[in-house]
Design a protein around this motif. Structure first.
Motif, short mmCIF file in Angstrom:
data_model
loop_
_atom_site.label_atom_id
_atom_site.label_comp_id
_atom_site.label_asym_id
_atom_site.label_seq_id
_atom_site.Cartn_x
_atom_site.Cartn_y
_atom_site.Cartn_z
N ARG A 248 0.84 -1.20 0.00
CA ARG A 248 0.00 0.00 0.00
C ARG A 248 0.87 1.25 0.00
O ARG A 248 0.46 2.29 -0.50
CB ARG A 248 -0.93 0.01 1.22
N TRP A 249 2.08 1.14 0.59
CA TRP A 249 3.04 2.25 0.58
C TRP A 249 4.31 1.75 -0.09
O TRP A 249 4.80 0.65 0.23
CB TRP A 249 3.37 2.72 1.98
N ILE A 250 4.85 2.55 -0.99
CA ILE A 250 6.12 2.26 -1.64
C ILE A 250 7.10 3.34 -1.18
O ILE A 250 6.86 4.53 -1.41
CB ILE A 250 5.97 2.25 -3.17
N ILE A 251 8.16 2.94 -0.53
CA ILE A 251 9.13 3.88 0.05
C ILE A 251 10.43 3.79 -0.75
O ILE A 251 11.04 2.72 -0.84
CB ILE A 251 9.41 3.54 1.53
N THR A 252 10.84 4.91 -1.34
CA THR A 252 12.07 4.94 -2.13
C THR A 252 13.02 5.98 -1.54
O THR A 252 12.59 6.98 -0.95
CB THR A 252 11.77 5.31 -3.59
N GLY A 253 14.30 5.74 -1.67
CA GLY A 253 15.29 6.68 -1.15
C GLY A 253 15.47 7.86 -2.08
O GLY A 253 15.47 7.72 -3.30
#
Length: 311
Positions: free
Chosen positions: A50-55
């Protein structure tokens, strides 16, 4: 008219991946979906993410994935956007695979926020399990949750033309409250399913695209336990426990490691379009939702001399 049916996922670009993993998993009670080349994903239900976390340096929302019912609805929606002169690009197989969807098109709303229109957000291979929650997160037909975005001077007529006339959202209600002399909060709330609102907009003083994202839990006890976990971790709060008059959400607001907030709530109102009446309210909060420094000052003022001396 074909329309968006739910908010499927959000994509955030963040500066501190370890802090975000601790925040999402240990404090909020989410589950790691998978680790990617530039970050990780978070699950709140049976979906792959549901959440995509990218640097990266943005420390903000960089995309919202809105799901539509099927291929025909997606094609109609894309056609309507293009007929309105809005650029829409087919995402291609690589992006679809990364987002774990069947089809994807990308566009932008009038504020410049990236919008991804998708079908077929995949389920994960394993059941959702949280090491922190007594219950679970409320998703299903209401999608991943809701978000409040900043208008940044774009007129209400302009962004409503995009979200209502083209994407098919409906107005839930409006709140206008004078917070202090000459300072007015004016927010409009939109829904695309039974969840009271999937997206809301206001011109609040923030450089971010996102003011907050709301996750809802099925067990009221999980709100209190998450509140305590955030307190114990000294995670900054935006607002303490309280309730909104429009969606009846009992919640608190905690700052993410990127500076925008998460609303963590329970008991949100479900809308029935057959009977719902749009209203304009004059209060953002029925009770509570006070800034933490105000609450700290009130607690300090309420200390007896004996308690004060014991500090």
């Amino acid at each position: 008219m074909s329309k968006v049916k739910e908010l499927g996922y959000v994509v955030y670009e963040v500066g501190d991946l370890p802090d975000w993993e601790h925040f999402g998993v240990e404090l909020l009670g989410m589950q790691i979906g998978e680790r990617t080349g530039d970050g990780f994903t978070l699950r709140t239900d049976e979906k792959a993410h549901r959440w995509i976390i990218t640097g990266g340096p943005a420390d903000d929302l960089v995309a919202t994935g809105y799901e539509v019912a099927d291929d025909a609805a997606l094609d109609e929606l894309v056609g309507r956007l293009r007929d309105a002169g809005i650029e829409v690009t087919e995402g291609g197989d690589a992006l679809a695979a990364a987002r774990k969807v069947e089809r994807i098109f990308t566009t932008a709303d009038p504020m410049g926020n990236r919008v991804e229109l998708v079908t077929g957000l995949a389920d994960a291979a394993t059941p959702f399990r949280s090491a922190k929650l007594l219950g679970g997160f409320v998703t299903g037909a209401g999608g991943a949750g809701h978000q409040v975005l900043l208008a940044h001077g774009v007129s209400r007529e302009t962004y409503l033309g995009f979200y209502i006339d083209l994407l098919g959202f409906k107005v839930s209600d409006i709140i206008i409250e004078e917070l202090s002399p000459g300072v007015v909060a004016d927010l409009i709330f939109l829904h695309c399913n039974g969840r009271h609102h999937t997206v809301a907009f206001g011109d609040l003083p923030s450089p971010k695209s996102s003011h907050h994202f709301m996750v809802e839990v099925t067990d009221i006890r999980d709100v209190g336990m998450a509140y305590d976990r955030c307190l114990d971790a000294k995670q900054p709060f935006e607002m303490t426990l309280g309730m909104h008059p429009n969606d009846h959400m009992f919640s608190f607001y905690v700052r993410t490691p990127s500076g925008f907030s998460v609303e963590y709530g329970w008991g949100g109102l479900i809308i029935d379009d057959e009977t719902w009446e749009v209203k304009t309210l004059d209060k953002l909060n029925s009770w509570g939702h006070r800034p933490p420094e105000v609450v700290a000052g009130l607690y300090a003022a309420a200390l007896t001399p004996h308690e004060e001396a014991a500090r």
